[in-house]
Design an enzyme around this catalytic site. Structure first.
Site, PDB file in Angstrom:
ATOM      1  CE  LYS A 223      -1.168   1.783   4.319  1.00  0.00           C
ATOM      2  NZ  LYS A 223      -1.118   3.451   4.519  1.00  0.00           N
ATOM      3  CG  ASN A 224       2.735   2.371   3.697  1.00  0.00           C
ATOM      4  OD1 ASN A 224       1.577   3.096   3.493  1.00  0.00           O
ATOM      5  ND2 ASN A 224       2.994   2.243   4.425  1.00  0.00           N
TER       6      ASN A 224
ATOM      7  CB  CYS B 254      -4.395  10.569  11.626  1.00  0.00           C
ATOM      8  SG  CYS B 254      -2.924   9.587  12.096  1.00  0.00           S
TER       9      CYS B 254
ATOM     10  NE  ARG C 156       1.015  10.262  10.536  1.00  0.00           N
ATOM     11  CZ  ARG C 156       0.667   9.440   9.260  1.00  0.00           C
ATOM     12  NH1 ARG C 156      -1.010   8.832  10.161  1.00  0.00           N
ATOM     13  NH2 ARG C 156       0.740   9.128   8.375  1.00  0.00           N
TER      14      ARG C 156
ATOM     15  CG  ASP D 295       3.834   1.424   9.657  1.00  0.00           C
ATOM     16  OD1 ASP D 295       3.357   2.164   9.643  1.00  0.00           O
ATOM     17  OD2 ASP D 295       4.686   1.369   7.946  1.00  0.00           O
TER      18      ASP D 295
ATOM     19  NE  ARG E 120      -6.719   4.544   5.818  1.00  0.00           N
ATOM     20  CZ  ARG E 120      -7.302   5.452   6.582  1.00  0.00           C
ATOM     21  NH1 ARG E 120      -6.815   6.211   7.255  1.00  0.00           N
ATOM     22  NH2 ARG E 120      -5.675   6.384   5.584  1.00  0.00           N
TER      23      ARG E 120
HETATM   24  C1  EPZ Z   1       4.708   7.559   6.008  1.00  0.00           C
HETATM   25  O1  EPZ Z   1       3.894   7.383   7.112  1.00  0.00           O
HETATM   26  C2  EPZ Z   1       3.509   5.774   6.672  1.00  0.00           C
HETATM   27  N1  EPZ Z   1       2.596   5.997   5.484  1.00  0.00           N
HETATM   28  C3  EPZ Z   1       3.272   5.755   8.082  1.00  0.00           C
HETATM   29  O2  EPZ Z   1       2.222   4.271   7.880  1.00  0.00           O
HETATM   30  C4  EPZ Z   1       3.929   4.901   8.738  1.00  0.00           C
HETATM   31  O3  EPZ Z   1       3.961   4.636  10.055  1.00  0.00           O
HETATM   32  C5  EPZ Z   1       5.284   5.906   8.916  1.00  0.00           C
HETATM   33  O4  EPZ Z   1       5.484   6.838   6.976  1.00  0.00           O
HETATM   34  C6  EPZ Z   1       6.809   5.941   9.551  1.00  0.00           C
HETATM   35  O5  EPZ Z   1       7.186   5.060   8.949  1.00  0.00           O
HETATM   36  C7  EPZ Z   1       2.784   6.074   4.240  1.00  0.00           C
HETATM   37  O6  EPZ Z   1       3.850   5.525   3.276  1.00  0.00           O
HETATM   38  C8  EPZ Z   1       1.375   6.231   3.338  1.00  0.00           C
HETATM   39  P1  EPZ Z   1       5.991  10.206   8.055  1.00  0.00           P
HETATM   40  P2  EPZ Z   1       4.389   9.629   6.968  1.00  0.00           P
HETATM   41  O7  EPZ Z   1       5.907  11.319   7.352  1.00  0.00           O
HETATM   42  O8  EPZ Z   1       5.602   9.780   5.907  1.00  0.00           O
HETATM   43  C9  EPZ Z   1       7.235  13.735  11.518  1.00  0.00           C
HETATM   44  C10 EPZ Z   1       0.382   2.211   7.657  1.00  0.00           C
HETATM   45  O9  EPZ Z   1       0.013   2.596   9.395  1.00  0.00           O
HETATM   46  N2  EPZ Z   1       6.448  14.807   9.887  1.00  0.00           N
HETATM   47  O10 EPZ Z   1       8.208   9.682   7.662  1.00  0.00           O
HETATM   48  O11 EPZ Z   1       2.871  10.247   6.868  1.00  0.00           O
HETATM   49  C11 EPZ Z   1       5.789  12.583  12.050  1.00  0.00           C
HETATM   50  O12 EPZ Z   1       4.870  13.701  12.439  1.00  0.00           O
HETATM   51  C12 EPZ Z   1       0.864   3.985   8.166  1.00  0.00           C
HETATM   52  O13 EPZ Z   1       0.216   1.893   6.532  1.00  0.00           O
HETATM   53  C13 EPZ Z   1       6.964  15.877  10.778  1.00  0.00           C
HETATM   54  O14 EPZ Z   1       7.663  16.408  12.435  1.00  0.00           O
HETATM   55  O15 EPZ Z   1       5.694   9.513   8.079  1.00  0.00           O
HETATM   56  C14 EPZ Z   1       6.536  11.449  12.389  1.00  0.00           C
HETATM   57  O16 EPZ Z   1       6.861  11.380  13.584  1.00  0.00           O
HETATM   58  C15 EPZ Z   1       0.960   4.911   8.932  1.00  0.00           C
HETATM   59  N3  EPZ Z   1       6.562  16.744   9.548  1.00  0.00           N
HETATM   60  C16 EPZ Z   1       8.185  11.654  11.898  1.00  0.00           C
HETATM   61  O17 EPZ Z   1       7.782  12.852  11.002  1.00  0.00           O
HETATM   62  C17 EPZ Z   1       6.798  16.562   8.617  1.00  0.00           C
HETATM   63  O18 EPZ Z   1       6.638  17.197   7.942  1.00  0.00           O
HETATM   64  C18 EPZ Z   1       8.119  10.505  10.497  1.00  0.00           C
HETATM   65  O19 EPZ Z   1       6.242  11.026   9.387  1.00  0.00           O
HETATM   66  C19 EPZ Z   1       6.773  15.528   7.782  1.00  0.00           C
HETATM   67  C20 EPZ Z   1       6.497  14.067   9.287  1.00  0.00           C
END
Ligand code: EPZ
Length: 420
Positions: free
Chosen positions: A22-23, A116, A121, A307, A399
């Site tokens: 999915k991701n 969320c 996030r 995850d 999802r």
């Molecule tokens: C991706 O989310 C995945 N989603 C998530 O999978 C996964 O948990 C996550 O990466 C971490 O591996 C998809 O790929 C669609 P991040 P993403 O930006 O990209 C902070 C699942 O269960 N951050 O890597 O949204 C954020 O808050 C889902 O399949 C900022 O502060 O995660 C977090 O603490 C859930 N500012 C950390 O970085 C930003 O602009 C990592 O988030 C962006 C992120």
């Protein structure tokens, strides 16, 4: 609304085919916005998030034909550039259209994704990077309004924090920018690597793929030609079924999987007593009768994935000792704990650290899924709980897990999808 009813069986046995990730699929579908041709994508999972993104693209004017596990996306007639609240609120990953739409049209509006269940996030790093590339960003009435009338310009961007969708978004934006963009401290997840590999094969030269420094040579606004490709296997789905084998002490063989994406997960399962037979595209888990306790810290790839945290927490409830699991990525990703406690698990939470005293016999009851991976942890617990476990609100599960109950039933689990 659907729910899953799970009744304990002695053990599971057989093969489970792993679906496409999915991701990985989500950024790859967003990438079609950069293409001048109709893009054929194979091995897509049947999960709600994919349908949501295809619906978003269709609303913008793209043609999407999704049959079996293949989609053809033609964005040549895409004319709208606004991703509205009604879609973004159902899937935060909708933000992935921001980079490619802005790069192609010079303007884009995306409803600001709210927090969320698992954390706040924010998307500040996506926006900061686009500003460095010359975009003007304005937040108004809940929308991100981004403009770059003269196109995006290559530059050096250092991500303060490693972000998966942030990296994907900016790599896509940089693909059509003028000049080179060097990105440092990028995500190295296999899903990001595949996006870069496909772009690189489609005429956007990208150096450093798989490392934490990427250099993207932009095409200066020229749309690209993307050949047919197949999405990589879902490493999190695979990890979840490996946990199903470990928790139910069952030998299971996963097919259509890539073990090289699962090093950290396999290492922790080995520490807990399981062994594996691995081939090019299969993994067989040989579980141990005694599950050993474990220490886990979630981090960015290639370390242990957030995850998989919920599923290992469920597994740790069956270990013969005390496990410690620390969640470092998201501030509120322990909501499955209170549901597991209702099933009899002995877990204490202190901030981002869960201490799990294993060895409790879980009891089936009504539990509520709170997010995608939390849902699968409750299913795993249900496999070994006495009596009946009813997992409610499984729209979270739908999802991201393709036909979970069918895959589990096929290996002997007693899992039924029922209506509330
Ligand atoms: C991706 O989310 C995945 N989603 C998530 O999978 C996964 O948990 C996550 O990466 C971490 O591996 C998809 O790929 C669609 P991040 P993403 O930006 O990209 C902070 C699942 O269960 N951050 O890597 O949204 C954020 O808050 C889902 O399949 C900022 O502060 O995660 C977090 O603490 C859930 N500012 C950390 O970085 C930003 O602009 C990592 O988030 C962006 C992120």
């Amino acid at each position: 609304m659907d729910y899953l009813q799970i009744k304990r069986v002695d053990s599971l046995n057989g093969n489970i085919k792993i679906s496409g990730a999915k991701n990985a699929s989500l950024p790859l579908i967003a990438m079609t916005i950069l293409a001048k041709n109709s893009v054929h994508i194979k091995n897509l999972p049947h999960v709600a998030d994919i349908n949501t993104l295809l619906k978003l693209l269709s609303n913008l004017g793209a043609k999407c034909d999704f049959q079996e596990d293949r989609v053809v996306v033609d964005t040549s007639a895409l004319a709208q550039t606004k991703a509205t609240y009604d879609i973004v609120k159902t899937m935060r990953a909708s933000i992935l259209v921001l980079g490619p739409i802005l790069a192609r049209f010079g303007h884009c509006e995306v409803s600001l994704p709210g927090g969320c269940a698992i954390g706040q996030r924010p998307v500040d790093l996506h926006l900061k990077a686009l500003e460095q590339m010359g975009a003007k960003i304005n937040i108004e009435a809940g929308y991100i309004q981004a403009t770059a009338p003269d196109g995006l310009k290559g530059c050096h961007i250092n991500f303060d924090k490693i972000t998966v969708t942030g990296t994907a978004n900016i790599v896509m934006a940089a693909s059509l920018a003028s000049g080179n963009t060097t990105l440092t401290n990028v995500a190295r997840e296999p899903e990001v690597v595949q996006l870069c590999e496909i772009l690189n094969a489609s005429g956007v030269k990208i150096e450093g793929i798989g490392t934490s420094v990427l250099t993207v040579h932009g095409t200066n606004g020229k749309l690209i030609d993307i050949e047919e490709f197949s999405v990589i296997p879902d490493r999190i789905e695979a990890g979840t079924y490996l946990c199903a084998g470990a928790i139910s002490r069952s030998e299971l063989t996963l097919t259509h999987v890539d073990a090289s994406h699962l090093d950290a997960v396999l290492a922790k399962l080995e520490e807990m007593g399981s062994t594996f037979t691995i081939t090019k595209d299969t993994i067989t888990i040989h579980p141990s009768e005694v599950i050993k306790p474990v220490k886990i810290v979630t981090q960015e790839y290639p370390a242990f994935p957030t995850d998989m945290q919920a599923q290992f927490l469920a597994l740790a409830t069956q270990a013969n000792g005390t496990s410690i699991i620390e969640e470092r990525l998201f501030e509120n990703r322990f909501m499955h704990v209170s549901e597991l406690q209702r099933m009899g698990a002995n877990i204490s939470l202190n901030g981002s650290v869960a201490t799990i005293n294993g060895g409790t016999q879980l009891s089936g009851t009504d539990v509520m899924a709170t997010d995608l991976r939390a849902s699968s942890a409750l299913v795993l617990a249900g496999l070994v709980a006495n009596g009946t476990t009813d997992v409610h609100r499984i729209y979270h599960l739908d999802r991201g897990y393709d036909a979970l109950e069918k895959k589990l039933e096929a290996v002997g689990a007693n899992v039924k999808r029922l209506k509330e």
